[in-house]
Design an enzyme around this catalytic site. Sequence first.
Site, PDB file in Angstrom:
ATOM      1  N   ASP A   1       0.848  -1.190   0.000  1.00  0.00           N
ATOM      2  CA  ASP A   1       0.000   0.000   0.000  1.00  0.00           C
ATOM      3  C   ASP A   1       0.887   1.243   0.000  1.00  0.00           C
ATOM      4  O   ASP A   1       1.892   1.309   0.711  1.00  0.00           O
ATOM      5  CB  ASP A   1      -0.913  -0.005   1.233  1.00  0.00           C
ATOM      6  CG  ASP A   1      -2.081   0.961   1.086  1.00  0.00           C
ATOM      7  OD1 ASP A   1      -3.226   0.516   0.949  1.00  0.00           O
ATOM      8  OD2 ASP A   1      -1.826   2.197   1.098  1.00  0.00           O
ATOM      9  N   ILE A   2       0.503   2.227  -0.787  1.00  0.00           N
ATOM     10  CA  ILE A   2       1.313   3.440  -0.929  1.00  0.00           C
ATOM     11  C   ILE A   2       1.283   4.282   0.353  1.00  0.00           C
ATOM     12  O   ILE A   2       2.172   5.108   0.580  1.00  0.00           O
ATOM     13  CB  ILE A   2       0.813   4.257  -2.154  1.00  0.00           C
ATOM     14  CG1 ILE A   2       1.915   5.136  -2.713  1.00  0.00           C
ATOM     15  CG2 ILE A   2      -0.440   5.055  -1.824  1.00  0.00           C
ATOM     16  CD1 ILE A   2       1.586   5.715  -4.081  1.00  0.00           C
TER      17      ILE A   2
ATOM     18  N   ASN B   1     -12.630  -3.616   2.214  1.00  0.00           N
ATOM     19  CA  ASN B   1     -13.578  -2.502   2.261  1.00  0.00           C
ATOM     20  C   ASN B   1     -14.499  -2.633   1.051  1.00  0.00           C
ATOM     21  O   ASN B   1     -14.020  -2.736  -0.085  1.00  0.00           O
ATOM     22  CB  ASN B   1     -12.838  -1.156   2.231  1.00  0.00           C
ATOM     23  CG  ASN B   1     -12.069  -0.896   3.512  1.00  0.00           C
ATOM     24  OD1 ASN B   1     -12.525  -1.262   4.590  1.00  0.00           O
ATOM     25  ND2 ASN B   1     -10.892  -0.286   3.400  1.00  0.00           N
TER      26      ASN B   1
ATOM     27  N   GLY C   1     -15.934   2.801   3.308  1.00  0.00           N
ATOM     28  CA  GLY C   1     -14.905   3.749   2.874  1.00  0.00           C
ATOM     29  C   GLY C   1     -14.056   3.243   1.729  1.00  0.00           C
ATOM     30  O   GLY C   1     -12.911   3.678   1.565  1.00  0.00           O
ATOM     31  N   GLN C   2     -14.601   2.330   0.911  1.00  0.00           N
ATOM     32  CA  GLN C   2     -13.822   1.857  -0.249  1.00  0.00           C
ATOM     33  C   GLN C   2     -13.534   3.014  -1.184  1.00  0.00           C
ATOM     34  O   GLN C   2     -14.443   3.762  -1.570  1.00  0.00           O
ATOM     35  CB  GLN C   2     -14.586   0.748  -1.001  1.00  0.00           C
ATOM     36  CG  GLN C   2     -13.784   0.184  -2.169  1.00  0.00           C
ATOM     37  CD  GLN C   2     -14.530  -0.919  -2.934  1.00  0.00           C
ATOM     38  OE1 GLN C   2     -15.636  -1.288  -2.584  1.00  0.00           O
ATOM     39  NE2 GLN C   2     -13.919  -1.410  -3.992  1.00  0.00           N
TER      40      GLN C   2
ATOM     41  N   HIS D   1      -9.911  -5.573  -3.634  1.00  0.00           N
ATOM     42  CA  HIS D   1      -8.591  -5.864  -3.077  1.00  0.00           C
ATOM     43  C   HIS D   1      -8.741  -6.182  -1.598  1.00  0.00           C
ATOM     44  O   HIS D   1      -9.582  -5.604  -0.911  1.00  0.00           O
ATOM     45  CB  HIS D   1      -7.644  -4.666  -3.253  1.00  0.00           C
ATOM     46  CG  HIS D   1      -8.214  -3.381  -2.775  1.00  0.00           C
ATOM     47  ND1 HIS D   1      -9.097  -2.626  -3.516  1.00  0.00           N
ATOM     48  CD2 HIS D   1      -8.075  -2.724  -1.595  1.00  0.00           C
ATOM     49  CE1 HIS D   1      -9.452  -1.556  -2.831  1.00  0.00           C
ATOM     50  NE2 HIS D   1      -8.852  -1.594  -1.662  1.00  0.00           N
TER      51      HIS D   1
ATOM     52  N   HIS E   1      -6.889  -5.944   1.987  1.00  0.00           N
ATOM     53  CA  HIS E   1      -5.783  -5.364   2.757  1.00  0.00           C
ATOM     54  C   HIS E   1      -5.255  -6.444   3.701  1.00  0.00           C
ATOM     55  O   HIS E   1      -6.040  -7.050   4.436  1.00  0.00           O
ATOM     56  CB  HIS E   1      -6.263  -4.198   3.626  1.00  0.00           C
ATOM     57  CG  HIS E   1      -6.792  -3.012   2.891  1.00  0.00           C
ATOM     58  ND1 HIS E   1      -6.104  -1.825   2.807  1.00  0.00           N
ATOM     59  CD2 HIS E   1      -7.955  -2.810   2.220  1.00  0.00           C
ATOM     60  CE1 HIS E   1      -6.815  -0.948   2.120  1.00  0.00           C
ATOM     61  NE2 HIS E   1      -7.953  -1.521   1.754  1.00  0.00           N
TER      62      HIS E   1
HETATM   63  P1  5GP Z   1      -9.789   1.106  -0.102  1.00  0.00           P
HETATM   64  O1  5GP Z   1     -10.211   2.209   0.799  1.00  0.00           O
HETATM   65  O2  5GP Z   1     -10.317   1.259  -1.498  1.00  0.00           O
HETATM   66  O3  5GP Z   1     -10.075  -0.249   0.501  1.00  0.00           O
HETATM   67  O4  5GP Z   1      -8.200   1.173  -0.139  1.00  0.00           O
HETATM   68  C1  5GP Z   1      -7.468   1.629  -1.214  1.00  0.00           C
HETATM   69  C2  5GP Z   1      -6.011   1.594  -0.799  1.00  0.00           C
HETATM   70  O5  5GP Z   1      -5.215   1.795  -1.946  1.00  0.00           O
HETATM   71  C3  5GP Z   1      -5.623   2.665   0.220  1.00  0.00           C
HETATM   72  O6  5GP Z   1      -5.108   2.044   1.389  1.00  0.00           O
HETATM   73  C4  5GP Z   1      -4.562   3.499  -0.511  1.00  0.00           C
HETATM   74  O7  5GP Z   1      -3.515   3.924   0.332  1.00  0.00           O
HETATM   75  C5  5GP Z   1      -4.084   2.554  -1.583  1.00  0.00           C
HETATM   76  N1  5GP Z   1      -3.626   3.223  -2.791  1.00  0.00           N
HETATM   77  C6  5GP Z   1      -4.206   4.279  -3.429  1.00  0.00           C
HETATM   78  N2  5GP Z   1      -3.528   4.617  -4.528  1.00  0.00           N
HETATM   79  C7  5GP Z   1      -2.486   3.738  -4.610  1.00  0.00           C
HETATM   80  C8  5GP Z   1      -1.406   3.589  -5.535  1.00  0.00           C
HETATM   81  O8  5GP Z   1      -1.274   4.316  -6.522  1.00  0.00           O
HETATM   82  N3  5GP Z   1      -0.522   2.587  -5.285  1.00  0.00           N
HETATM   83  C9  5GP Z   1      -0.632   1.752  -4.204  1.00  0.00           C
HETATM   84  N4  5GP Z   1       0.296   0.804  -4.061  1.00  0.00           N
HETATM   85  N5  5GP Z   1      -1.636   1.884  -3.297  1.00  0.00           N
HETATM   86  C10 5GP Z   1      -2.542   2.862  -3.507  1.00  0.00           C
END
Ligand code: 5GP
Length: 115
Positions: A30-31, A88, A94-95, A101, A103
Site C-alpha cells: 500500500d502506498i 472494504n 470507505g472503499q 482488493h 488489505h
Molecule cells: P480502499 O479504501 O479502497 O479499501 O483502499 C485503497 C487503498 O489503496 C488505500 O489504502 C490506498 O492507500 C491505496 N492506494 C491508493 N492509490 C495507490 C497507488 O497508486 N498505489 C498503491 N500501491 N496503493 C494505492
Amino acid sequence: MPECLFCRIVSGGVPASRVLESPRTLSIRDINPEAPTHVLVLPKEHYPDLAALAAADHGSLLAELVSQVHGVAEAEGISGRGYRVVFNTGADAGQVVPHVHAHVLGGRGLGWPPG
Ligand code: 5GP
Ligand code: ZN
C-alpha cells in the site's frame, strides 16, 4: 489504456512495489501504509468490489485470492503473530479504489473494533 488505477498497476503502466504474484492475482505494498506490513492483494481481472467478485466467481479465483493473502502473511513473517484481512466494500466501509482488493495488515497490535 484502462481507467482503473489497479488495472494500470497490473498491466505495469503505473509502478507499484510488488510483493507476490500468482497466475490470477498480484500483491502490492500500500502506498500509504497503516501498519508495518500493509499489502493489497488484488485479482488481475477487474471486479469493482467483493460483491461483484462473489457474484461472478464461485470458487477458483476467490480461493486463489485468499490463499495469496496467507502467502503474503508468510512472506512478510507475520503469520505466526497474526494479521488482519480487510475487504472494504462500498461507501459505508470507505472503499476508495473500485477494483476489489484485500488489505493484509500486521506487524503491530491492531485495535478492535475498527473505526
Ligand atoms: P480502499 O479504501 O479502497 O479499501 O483502499 C485503497 C487503498 O489503496 C488505500 O489504502 C490506498 O492507500 C491505496 N492506494 C491508493 N492509490 C495507490 C497507488 O497508486 N498505489 C498503491 N500501491 N496503493 C494505492
Ligand atoms: Zn481494475
